[in-house]
Design a protein around this motif. Sequence first.
Motif, PDB file in Angstrom:
ATOM      1  N   TYR A 139      48.620  12.019  35.260  1.00 53.33           N
ATOM      2  CA  TYR A 139      50.093  13.449  35.416  1.00 53.33           C
ATOM      3  C   TYR A 139      50.149  14.030  34.209  1.00 53.33           C
ATOM      4  O   TYR A 139      49.846  15.216  34.230  1.00 53.33           O
ATOM      5  CB  TYR A 139      51.593  12.939  35.669  1.00 53.33           C
ATOM      6  CG  TYR A 139      51.680  12.540  37.933  1.00 53.33           C
ATOM      7  CD1 TYR A 139      50.439  12.047  38.141  1.00 53.33           C
ATOM      8  CD2 TYR A 139      52.516  12.107  38.844  1.00 53.33           C
ATOM      9  CE1 TYR A 139      50.434  11.633  39.176  1.00 53.33           C
ATOM     10  CE2 TYR A 139      52.808  12.062  39.505  1.00 53.33           C
ATOM     11  CZ  TYR A 139      51.590  11.788  40.851  1.00 53.33           C
ATOM     12  OH  TYR A 139      51.455  11.539  41.426  1.00 53.33           O
ATOM     13  N   GLY A 140      50.335  13.507  33.563  1.00 57.82           N
ATOM     14  CA  GLY A 140      50.803  13.700  32.412  1.00 57.82           C
ATOM     15  C   GLY A 140      49.680  15.061  31.877  1.00 57.82           C
ATOM     16  O   GLY A 140      49.535  15.816  30.796  1.00 57.82           O
TER      17      GLY A 140
ATOM     18  N   PHE B  94      50.354  21.228  36.665  1.00 56.37           N
ATOM     19  CA  PHE B  94      51.501  21.718  37.080  1.00 56.37           C
ATOM     20  C   PHE B  94      51.484  21.124  38.191  1.00 56.37           C
ATOM     21  O   PHE B  94      51.927  20.590  39.261  1.00 56.37           O
ATOM     22  CB  PHE B  94      52.008  23.145  37.206  1.00 56.37           C
ATOM     23  CG  PHE B  94      53.031  23.502  37.958  1.00 56.37           C
ATOM     24  CD1 PHE B  94      54.468  22.980  37.470  1.00 56.37           C
ATOM     25  CD2 PHE B  94      52.910  24.218  39.392  1.00 56.37           C
ATOM     26  CE1 PHE B  94      55.257  23.478  37.978  1.00 56.37           C
ATOM     27  CE2 PHE B  94      54.600  24.835  39.415  1.00 56.37           C
ATOM     28  CZ  PHE B  94      55.291  24.252  38.904  1.00 56.37           C
ATOM     29  N   LEU B  95      50.357  21.567  38.995  1.00 55.47           N
ATOM     30  CA  LEU B  95      50.196  20.711  40.792  1.00 55.47           C
ATOM     31  C   LEU B  95      49.909  19.239  40.620  1.00 55.47           C
ATOM     32  O   LEU B  95      50.146  18.923  42.071  1.00 55.47           O
ATOM     33  CB  LEU B  95      49.801  21.890  41.332  1.00 55.47           C
ATOM     34  CG  LEU B  95      49.940  23.365  42.194  1.00 55.47           C
ATOM     35  CD1 LEU B  95      48.929  23.845  42.543  1.00 55.47           C
ATOM     36  CD2 LEU B  95      51.618  23.215  42.540  1.00 55.47           C
ATOM     37  N   ARG B  96      49.780  18.533  40.221  1.00 52.33           N
ATOM     38  CA  ARG B  96      49.636  17.758  40.048  1.00 52.33           C
ATOM     39  C   ARG B  96      48.056  17.366  40.470  1.00 52.33           C
ATOM     40  O   ARG B  96      48.208  16.346  41.312  1.00 52.33           O
ATOM     41  CB  ARG B  96      50.174  16.493  40.139  1.00 52.33           C
ATOM     42  CG  ARG B  96      51.729  16.311  39.506  1.00 52.33           C
ATOM     43  CD  ARG B  96      51.354  16.438  38.223  1.00 52.33           C
ATOM     44  NE  ARG B  96      52.953  16.672  37.027  1.00 52.33           N
ATOM     45  CZ  ARG B  96      52.763  16.881  36.042  1.00 52.33           C
ATOM     46  NH1 ARG B  96      51.274  17.191  35.368  1.00 52.33           N
ATOM     47  NH2 ARG B  96      54.215  17.492  35.456  1.00 52.33           N
TER      48      ARG B  96
ATOM     49  N   MET C 227      49.186   8.237  38.590  1.00 54.70           N
ATOM     50  CA  MET C 227      50.483   8.628  38.194  1.00 54.70           C
ATOM     51  C   MET C 227      50.331   9.010  35.924  1.00 54.70           C
ATOM     52  O   MET C 227      50.777   9.328  36.254  1.00 54.70           O
ATOM     53  CB  MET C 227      51.579   7.393  38.483  1.00 54.70           C
ATOM     54  CG  MET C 227      52.378   8.130  39.950  1.00 54.70           C
ATOM     55  SD  MET C 227      53.492   6.950  39.879  1.00 54.70           S
ATOM     56  CE  MET C 227      53.511   6.770  41.880  1.00 54.70           C
TER      57      MET C 227
END
Lengths: 295, 282
Positions: free
Chosen positions: A109-110, A114-116, A106
């Motif tokens: 994520y940044g 967009f789809l991670r 997590m």
Amino acid sequence: MADYKFNPTLKVDDITVTYNNGHTAIHDASFELEAGTICALVGVNGSGKSTLFKSIMGFIKPIKGAVTLSGMAVNAALKLNIVSYVPQAEDVDWNFPVLVEDVVMMGRYGHMNFLRIPNKKDKAMVAEALEKVGMTEFSQRQIGELSGGQKKRVFLARSIAQEGQIILLDEPFTGVDVKTELAIMELLKEMRDEGRLMLVATHNLGSIPDFCDHTVLLNRTVLAAGATADVFTPKNLEKTFGGVLRHFTLGGDDLHDDDDARSLSVITDDERPLVIYGKETKKSKHATSDKDEEA
Amino acid sequence: MMAEFFEYLIEPMQYAFMQRALLMAVLVGLVCAIFSCFLVLKGWSLMGDAVSHAVLPGIVIAYILAIPLSIGAFVAGLFCAVATGYVKENSRLKEDSIMGIIFSGMFALGLVIYLKVQPEIHLDHILFGNILGVQAADLWETGIICIGTLLLIILRRHDLLLYCFDQAYARAIGLPVKLIHYTLLVMLSLTIVASLKAVGVILVIAMLIAPGAIAYLLSNRFSSMLIIASSVAVGSSIAGVFISFYLDADTGATIILTQTIIFIITFLFAPKSGILRNKTAI
Ligand SMILES: Nc1ncnc2c1ncn2[C@@H]1O[C@H](COP(=O)(O)OP(=O)(O)O)[C@@H](O)[C@H]1O
Ligand SMILES: [Mg+2]
């Protein structure tokens, strides 16, 4: 990890925070922190430590004053992915179906699209962060299947993987054994030397002089803030904790058979006590017994 | 023996209405199951119940205005969710109390208008669904909503999950938490609207909780939770459609009963959390 786009700084400028139910948790609070700092945030339960974190993250808007991160308004700074957060243990649902590895991912994520979908670098950063906190072998565990200290390390790894520059840690030492506490402190010092800024809510008064160069004393407002050496005095602590704190002082007569008149003060908020010998502040030698570390 | 079994499977499918019912049940079961994982993890079960009851006035008003009933239902459902959030931010009441007032108020309003207007749609069909009366157009509508919702959830599942798991962190790293929040509410309303024809206002909440709850007891990772929830739901839908045909029972209710039975079995025997397992382990 040398060049940072932003110089991490934190400025809390005269904020007052009121919850929807009308309760004012913090009023007229101000302090300022520079890059390369570990700052202890000290106060009794209910003094507003978590609330302060929530306002730094823009969760609650102060009704007065403002928080500035790296010279930017909160929301602008958050978008840049420079702020990180290690939640208080009570705020986490430990039954949540995520593995250690998922939580640390997590943090990436940044940095992802967009789809991670993680790329090689993301996976490498996660592995590295897990390695750093010594949790590699637990990467496939569900988060509830860890001891208190291991849980904290997972969330710290998430912030490391994120490469956060301003890191807020809400009671990272509560329910943690002394060994893990020392390991976490080492990691934080390392991160400070890399130029990051960390704000750590903690009850372990004894370890604050060891690793926090700055201290903010909080009780619904900032009672004192500045370099730990200046702020962390028995008088200020007395003011911060009032009657809650247990404070033993052994006078020179009880302590020595010689003429040494210095007294020994032990101040504790149930975690690692602060020992003051004479006028100078000494580190405690882990006077408390090891806290439970079961798994 | 085998041939006989197939006979049992083939017979109901000779009727076009049964084929449509089966397709509808599977579609609705799937989308509800996927969404139920988020509802269970976010602790929004009551929100699901509230929104589903709140669609009633929307349906009736849409009927009066002669616009598609699903649009009315969607608007009313979303209104309930947003109004709950608004009242919560501006009062000291807890969310469950606010929801209780809003949804029962809206449901009552729906009933009052319904009896005044006396529309041709049966109240029974709104409340309990009418899966055997599903038309091709209904299937298209539900199909499009389901596929849209499923795509959105599957593509954005990481952010949605992080939002459910650790909202503060989601915010700290700059994710648009407000947008994610409303995305979830919109999808909840859409899912409920898509399911109305199959199971109705009252029973849809079961489809929105049971599969996620069962999967939650059985998984320690979100990806497996999604797979278990969908399998349970699709399996129950198929079983429910056939069983109800032979028992001459209400189809929607049979599907939900099937899920409930699976839940009870899971509750008792789940490897880690099952109560009987734990008793014998001691
Ligand atoms: N969501 C909330 N709504 C209303 N009051 C709250 C909320 N969260 C915390 N408080 C109150 O604000 C005060 C400060 O709480 P908190 O910041 O959690 O303290 P700490 O983290 O220092 O223990 C407490 O009196 C607490 O009851
Ligand atoms: Mg707190």
